[in-house]
Design an enzyme around this catalytic site. Structure first.
Site, PDB file in Angstrom:
ATOM      1  N   ARG A 180     -44.250  28.840  72.719  1.00 55.71           N
ATOM      2  CA  ARG A 180     -45.326  28.053  73.322  1.00 55.71           C
ATOM      3  C   ARG A 180     -45.408  26.696  72.646  1.00 55.71           C
ATOM      4  O   ARG A 180     -45.392  26.597  71.417  1.00 55.71           O
ATOM      5  CB  ARG A 180     -46.671  28.768  73.202  1.00 55.71           C
ATOM      6  CG  ARG A 180     -47.787  28.001  73.919  1.00 55.71           C
ATOM      7  CD  ARG A 180     -49.073  28.772  74.021  1.00 55.71           C
ATOM      8  NE  ARG A 180     -50.062  28.020  74.789  1.00 55.71           N
ATOM      9  CZ  ARG A 180     -50.135  27.966  76.101  1.00 55.71           C
ATOM     10  NH1 ARG A 180     -49.261  28.661  76.823  1.00 55.71           N
ATOM     11  NH2 ARG A 180     -51.051  27.254  76.714  1.00 55.71           N
ATOM     12  N   GLU A 227     -48.504  37.264  53.458  1.00 55.76           N
ATOM     13  CA  GLU A 227     -48.944  36.663  54.727  1.00 55.76           C
ATOM     14  C   GLU A 227     -50.189  37.355  55.267  1.00 55.76           C
ATOM     15  O   GLU A 227     -51.026  36.741  55.930  1.00 55.76           O
ATOM     16  CB  GLU A 227     -47.816  36.748  55.771  1.00 55.76           C
ATOM     17  CG  GLU A 227     -48.118  36.043  57.084  1.00 55.76           C
ATOM     18  CD  GLU A 227     -48.950  36.877  58.051  1.00 55.76           C
ATOM     19  OE1 GLU A 227     -49.737  36.303  58.820  1.00 55.76           O
ATOM     20  OE2 GLU A 227     -48.833  38.127  58.028  1.00 55.76           O
ATOM     21  N   GLU A 228     -50.303  38.650  54.978  1.00 54.54           N
ATOM     22  CA  GLU A 228     -51.342  39.456  55.622  1.00 54.54           C
ATOM     23  C   GLU A 228     -52.753  39.205  55.083  1.00 54.54           C
ATOM     24  O   GLU A 228     -53.731  39.551  55.747  1.00 54.54           O
ATOM     25  CB  GLU A 228     -51.020  40.960  55.451  1.00 54.54           C
ATOM     26  CG  GLU A 228     -49.763  41.418  56.172  1.00 54.54           C
ATOM     27  CD  GLU A 228     -49.932  41.498  57.673  1.00 54.54           C
ATOM     28  OE1 GLU A 228     -51.011  41.132  58.171  1.00 54.54           O
ATOM     29  OE2 GLU A 228     -48.977  41.924  58.343  1.00 54.54           O
ATOM     30  N   HIS A 261     -50.114  46.764  63.156  1.00 53.37           N
ATOM     31  CA  HIS A 261     -51.168  47.238  62.258  1.00 53.37           C
ATOM     32  C   HIS A 261     -51.638  48.653  62.619  1.00 53.37           C
ATOM     33  O   HIS A 261     -52.676  49.093  62.126  1.00 53.37           O
ATOM     34  CB  HIS A 261     -52.361  46.272  62.214  1.00 53.37           C
ATOM     35  CG  HIS A 261     -52.029  44.940  61.625  1.00 53.37           C
ATOM     36  ND1 HIS A 261     -52.970  44.117  61.031  1.00 53.37           N
ATOM     37  CD2 HIS A 261     -50.857  44.268  61.511  1.00 53.37           C
ATOM     38  CE1 HIS A 261     -52.390  43.002  60.605  1.00 53.37           C
ATOM     39  NE2 HIS A 261     -51.105  43.074  60.895  1.00 53.37           N
ATOM     40  N   ASP A 300     -44.604  41.065  52.764  1.00 55.80           N
ATOM     41  CA  ASP A 300     -45.662  41.959  52.291  1.00 55.80           C
ATOM     42  C   ASP A 300     -45.987  43.037  53.326  1.00 55.80           C
ATOM     43  O   ASP A 300     -45.714  42.894  54.513  1.00 55.80           O
ATOM     44  CB  ASP A 300     -46.931  41.168  51.953  1.00 55.80           C
ATOM     45  CG  ASP A 300     -47.436  40.329  53.117  1.00 55.80           C
ATOM     46  OD1 ASP A 300     -46.599  39.810  53.884  1.00 55.80           O
ATOM     47  OD2 ASP A 300     -48.665  40.183  53.263  1.00 55.80           O
TER      48      ASP A 300
END
Length: 400
Positions: free
Chosen positions: A177, A138-139, A363, A80
């Site tokens: 991580r 996802e956003e 973004h 998306d």
């Protein structure tokens, strides 16, 4: 098989770039990615890979089964875009007003599609099954991962790997991580209800702007005095609206913001403490309020064994110059939901543009990334999937 995969990916790099640039020109926002989904389905039709469409919405799940039996590994990419006007001066600039791929999801999709095409050519040597999860939305919470899981995208999957092209990290660097990696991302809305009036007669009002301003300051006391210093948390007020004429005291003001945490206990505490501060601030000013706390994505918590495995795999990729454990990130990602169901890990693939010392962040209207990072991502994901299947297959043979 790994060297053959890398060779196929290198030969298909131009196709990867072509796909990414096409998707960049025709972006679609979360939950409206209909043409993008059609494009992905068409690609799998052409290469003869079976898939399931409309998974949890616009999601697509393709499956490549090897000729040899074995476990199942999933790889995930989102597709998306964002409601941002593209301000880049490039040939592949978005053609859709107010919508652009400002986070690299076009690159994620191109990476996974070409990787699937390459693995399809090697499936005779594949020990097990690889599932390619193309996720929508996802956003924008509630996101696409959760409904896709509910619709069975992880059924039979033993482990999952995913990456994010990270444009603020140099190309050639893989960042990983163990444990908490990306934060839970929640949203709050507060409306302060005072009593408006004439700007020359404040004593006859309950100034919502003054009350809300005090609240913005008071909320930060939660971080400094209510959260254990060894824990991490963020409160950000991103919107403050109380529009009136210059000589009018506002009777209401609305604050909207976000909370970021890693610990679920801290997350619960933040929700309660925010309201406690609101109550106290409004009580002191004789005002009332409305408050809502909307939970977004949970924290991304990587599994230790899979994360360590991924880091070792990344060190074998020729184009990877550095593999490093990075600090936790306060950004949110609904990949978290996959990791709540099965073991796996999520990592960053450095994608900083060459010759750019200060890249535009994700973004941003001028966001872009180094397309060479897609080749690194595809090699890392593909190698991880194949090696993991082989590792698990050997482990099963020993135990049996």
């Amino acid at each position: 098989m790994i060297s053959e995969l890398h060779s196929l990916l290198e030969k298909s790099y131009d196709e990867m770039v072509q796909i990414r640039r096409y998707l960049h020109q025709y972006p679609e926002p979360s939950f409206k990615e209909f043409q993008t989904a059609t494009y992905i389905r068409s690609f799998y039709d052409k290469i003869g890979v079976p898939y399931r469409a409309n998974v949890g919405g616009n999601g697509i799940v393709a499956t490549i089964k090897g000729e040899k039996p074995g476990p199942t590994v999933a790889l995930r990419a989102d597709f998306d875009a964002l409601a941002i006007q593209d301000e880049k001066d490039v040939p592949y600039k978005s053609t859709v007003p107010g919508v652009m791929h400002a986070c690299g999801h076009d690159g994620h999709t191109a990476t996974l599609l070409v990787l699937a095409k390459s693995i399809q050519q090697l499936k005779d040597h594949l020990e097990g099954t690889i599932v390619f999860i193309h996720q929508h939305a996802e956003e924008y919470a509630p996101g696409g991962a959760k409904p896709m899981i509910e619709d069975g995208c992880l059924d039979g999957v033993d482990a999952i790997f995913g990456t994010h092209l990270w444009a603020v990290t140099p190309t050639g660097v893989i960042q990983h991580r163990n444990g908490p990696f990306m934060a839970a991302a929640d949203r709050f809305e507060i409306t302060i209800k005072g009593a408006g009036g004439h700007g020359a007669q404040p004593h006859k009002t309950k100034d919502a702007i003054v009350i809300a301003s005090q609240l913005v300051v008071n909320l930060q006391q939660i971080i400094s005095r209510r959260v254990n210093p060894v824990e991490s948390a963020v409160i950000t007020v991103g919107s403050f609206v109380a529009e009136n004429a210059f000589n009018v005291i506002a009777d209401s003001a609305k604050l909207v913001g976000t909370v970021r945490t890693f610990s679920e206990d801290v997350r619960n505490d933040m929700e309660r403490e925010i309201e406690r501060i609101i109550q106290g601030t409004c009580l002191a000013a004789d005002a009332s309020y409305d408050y809502s706390f909307k939970r977004g994505y949970p924290a991304v918590v990587n599994h230790s064994e899979e994360n360590a495995f991924l880091a070792k795999v990344a060190e074998t990729i020729p184009e990877v110059e550095k593999v490093e454990e990075t600090e936790p990130q306060m950004g949110g990602e609904d990949f978290a939901y996959y990791l709540q169901h099965i073991k796996g890990t999520f990592f960053f693939t450095g994608a900083q543009l060459e010759g750019v010392d200060t890249p535009y962040p994700h973004h941003h209207p001028k966001f872009d990334f180094n397309e060479k990072a897609m080749l690194i991502a595809s090699k890392t994901l593909g190698t991880a999937a194949i090696e993991y299947l082989s590792k698990e297959q050997k482990a099963e043979s020993i135990t049996s």
